[in-house]
Design a protein around this motif. Structure first.
Motif, PDB file in Angstrom:
ATOM      1  N   THR A 197     -10.686  -3.900  11.411  1.00 14.22           N
ATOM      2  CA  THR A 197     -10.629  -4.797  12.386  1.00 14.22           C
ATOM      3  C   THR A 197     -10.156  -4.226  13.614  1.00 14.22           C
ATOM      4  OG1 THR A 197      -8.711  -5.844  11.728  1.00 14.22           O
ATOM      5  CG2 THR A 197     -10.798  -6.924  10.916  1.00 14.22           C
ATOM      6  N   PHE A 198      -9.023  -3.806  13.689  1.00 12.50           N
ATOM      7  CA  PHE A 198      -8.379  -3.124  14.932  1.00 12.50           C
ATOM      8  C   PHE A 198      -9.187  -2.021  15.402  1.00 12.50           C
ATOM      9  CE2 PHE A 198      -5.039  -1.408  17.498  1.00 12.50           C
ATOM     10  CZ  PHE A 198      -4.449  -2.569  18.134  1.00 12.50           C
ATOM     11  N   GLY A 199      -9.770  -1.357  14.588  1.00 13.49           N
ATOM     12  CA  GLY A 199     -10.500  -0.153  14.831  1.00 13.49           C
ATOM     13  C   GLY A 199     -11.645  -0.607  15.690  1.00 13.49           C
ATOM     14  N   LEU A 200     -12.481  -1.794  15.268  1.00 13.34           N
ATOM     15  CA  LEU A 200     -13.632  -2.038  15.625  1.00 13.34           C
ATOM     16  C   LEU A 200     -13.590  -2.751  17.085  1.00 13.34           C
ATOM     17  CD1 LEU A 200     -15.641  -3.398  12.453  1.00 13.34           C
ATOM     18  CD2 LEU A 200     -16.395  -1.588  14.139  1.00 13.34           C
ATOM     19  N   ILE A 201     -12.480  -3.655  17.131  1.00 12.73           N
ATOM     20  CA  ILE A 201     -12.283  -4.212  18.174  1.00 12.73           C
ATOM     21  C   ILE A 201     -11.850  -3.285  19.412  1.00 12.73           C
ATOM     22  CG2 ILE A 201     -10.485  -5.960  19.410  1.00 12.73           C
ATOM     23  CD1 ILE A 201     -10.688  -7.238  16.498  1.00 12.73           C
ATOM     24  N   PHE A 202     -10.895  -2.325  19.345  1.00 11.93           N
ATOM     25  CA  PHE A 202     -10.435  -1.496  20.426  1.00 11.93           C
ATOM     26  C   PHE A 202     -11.268  -0.224  20.181  1.00 11.93           C
ATOM     27  CE2 PHE A 202      -7.337  -4.818  19.611  1.00 11.93           C
ATOM     28  CZ  PHE A 202      -7.054  -5.449  20.672  1.00 11.93           C
ATOM     29  N   LYS A 203     -12.052  -0.013  19.538  1.00 11.51           N
ATOM     30  CA  LYS A 203     -12.810   1.379  19.571  1.00 11.51           C
ATOM     31  C   LYS A 203     -11.832   2.427  18.872  1.00 11.51           C
ATOM     32  CE  LYS A 203     -16.359  -1.068  20.772  1.00 11.51           C
ATOM     33  NZ  LYS A 203     -16.995  -1.687  19.822  1.00 11.51           N
ATOM     34  N   ILE A 204     -11.340   2.468  17.897  1.00 11.08           N
ATOM     35  CA  ILE A 204     -10.102   3.311  17.621  1.00 11.08           C
ATOM     36  C   ILE A 204     -10.781   4.145  16.346  1.00 11.08           C
ATOM     37  CG2 ILE A 204      -7.954   3.902  16.818  1.00 11.08           C
ATOM     38  CD1 ILE A 204      -6.822   1.609  18.571  1.00 11.08           C
ATOM     39  N   ASP A 205     -10.809   5.318  16.109  1.00 10.41           N
ATOM     40  CA  ASP A 205     -11.281   6.058  14.918  1.00 10.41           C
ATOM     41  C   ASP A 205      -9.947   6.407  14.273  1.00 10.41           C
ATOM     42  OD1 ASP A 205     -12.167   7.650  13.073  1.00 10.41           O
ATOM     43  OD2 ASP A 205     -12.804   9.200  14.296  1.00 10.41           O
ATOM     44  N   PHE A 206      -9.646   5.525  13.215  1.00 10.94           N
ATOM     45  CA  PHE A 206      -8.521   5.835  12.399  1.00 10.94           C
ATOM     46  C   PHE A 206      -8.607   7.079  11.585  1.00 10.94           C
ATOM     47  CE2 PHE A 206      -7.643   1.567  13.854  1.00 10.94           C
ATOM     48  CZ  PHE A 206      -6.264   1.516  13.745  1.00 10.94           C
ATOM     49  N   ASP A 207      -9.645   7.687  11.567  1.00 11.84           N
ATOM     50  CA  ASP A 207     -10.000   8.795  10.753  1.00 11.84           C
ATOM     51  C   ASP A 207      -9.525  10.193  11.623  1.00 11.84           C
ATOM     52  OD1 ASP A 207     -10.497   7.756   8.164  1.00 11.84           O
ATOM     53  OD2 ASP A 207     -12.784   7.617   8.754  1.00 11.84           O
ATOM     54  N   ASP A 208      -9.229  10.004  12.940  1.00 14.44           N
ATOM     55  CA  ASP A 208      -8.918  10.881  13.924  1.00 14.44           C
ATOM     56  C   ASP A 208      -7.851  11.471  13.458  1.00 14.44           C
ATOM     57  OD1 ASP A 208      -7.903  11.858  16.577  1.00 14.44           O
ATOM     58  OD2 ASP A 208      -9.736  12.413  16.323  1.00 14.44           O
ATOM     59  N   ALA A 209      -7.733  12.935  13.155  1.00  8.56           N
ATOM     60  CA  ALA A 209      -6.386  13.226  12.735  1.00  8.56           C
ATOM     61  C   ALA A 209      -5.258  13.503  13.938  1.00  8.56           C
ATOM     62  CB  ALA A 209      -6.497  14.807  11.896  1.00  8.56           C
ATOM     63  N   ALA A 210      -5.635  13.870  15.018  1.00  4.60           N
ATOM     64  CA  ALA A 210      -4.818  13.853  16.183  1.00  4.60           C
ATOM     65  C   ALA A 210      -4.374  12.435  16.598  1.00  4.60           C
ATOM     66  CB  ALA A 210      -5.369  14.422  17.448  1.00  4.60           C
ATOM     67  N   ALA A 211      -5.103  11.453  16.492  1.00  2.00           N
ATOM     68  CA  ALA A 211      -4.761  10.194  16.886  1.00  2.00           C
ATOM     69  C   ALA A 211      -3.921   9.528  15.888  1.00  2.00           C
ATOM     70  CB  ALA A 211      -5.936   9.223  17.048  1.00  2.00           C
ATOM     71  N   THR A 212      -4.152   9.904  14.438  1.00  2.00           N
ATOM     72  CA  THR A 212      -3.252   9.320  13.312  1.00  2.00           C
ATOM     73  C   THR A 212      -1.848  10.194  13.613  1.00  2.00           C
ATOM     74  OG1 THR A 212      -5.015   9.336  11.977  1.00  2.00           O
ATOM     75  CG2 THR A 212      -2.791   9.474  10.806  1.00  2.00           C
TER      76      THR A 212
END
Length: 230
Positions: A198-213
């Motif tokens: 839900t958070f990823g869709l709303i705020f356009k965040i890729d939770f699979d992105d290693a650097a972001a994680t």
């Protein structure tokens, strides 16, 4: 990332491979292993479908065994669900106990504990979904388990030991309850998994992105450390 976390990740991948292999293997005359294998398959079933949606028929089919065998070991679907919860909590507490946090300076120990919590929960989404499902049941089954309640005592003691050492050394500020600190650590790590879709869709965040994680992990570690710093 520390070796313990790597081991936890390898253990998760290995357990899934083992479950897949077990599903096609004949049953052996080893009750402990049979129960462990059933719990492994049932963990995924309950985490995906919840207590109401999970079916013993599907678990039995995946195990190439009979419903009667599952009922023999666990008594009922509810009994199996409770065993799954106990196994899930036992595993994370067992790994936590092997972190040797008492050997580290207070701030280093706290950083290691927060990082481990983030990594473990990210690598074990089944555990997060089980906890979410149990909250839907208002903790009804967890309340029946003395095992789980006893498991959480050393977890709080470990947090308290780190914090108390930090206060004595003037590193951490006084006045923080260990349970509150434990909750502060668990909450953002839990959110990272429970709300990723839900958070990823709303705020356009890729939770699979290693650097972001990695950046999110470090931010959570730093947030907790700053919360307790003197």
């Amino acid at each position: 990332m520390n070796e313990t976390v790597h081991s936890a990740r390898r253990g998760t991948a290995a357990s899934r491979k083992k479950a897949a292999a077990t599903a096609g293997a004949p049953r052996t005359n080893d009750p402990d292993r049979t129960m462990a294998d059933i719990i492994e398959v049932a963990t995924h079933e309950f985490s995906e479908k919840g207590l109401a949606g999970a079916r013993i028929d599907d678990i039995a089919e995946a195990m190439r065994t009979s419903k009667r065998m599952i009922y023999y070991y666990f008594g009922s679907k509810e009994g199996l669900y409770l065993a799954v919860l106990e196994a899930a909590y036992s595993r994370i507490r067992r790994i936590e106990a092997g972190l040797h946090l008492q050997d580290l300076a207070p701030e280093a120990a706290l950083r290691k504990l927060v990082a481990f919590t983030f990594d473990y929960q990210a690598e074990n989404p089944d555990f997060i979904r089980l906890v979410m499902n149990e909250n839907i049941h208002r903790g009804e089954f967890l309340a029946q388990s003395k095992t789980i309640q006893q498991l959480n005592v050393p977890a709080i003691d470990a947090v308290g030991e780190i914090y108390d050492r930090g206060v004595r050394e003037g590193v951490f500020r006084p006045g923080i309850d260990p349970v509150s600190l434990h909750m502060a650590i668990a909450a953002p790590c839990f959110f990272n998994v429970a709300n990723r879709h839900t958070f990823g869709l709303i705020f356009k965040i890729d939770f699979d992105d290693a650097a972001a994680t990695a950046a999110r992990r470090e931010a959570i570690v730093e947030m907790i450390v700053r919360f307790v710093k003197a």
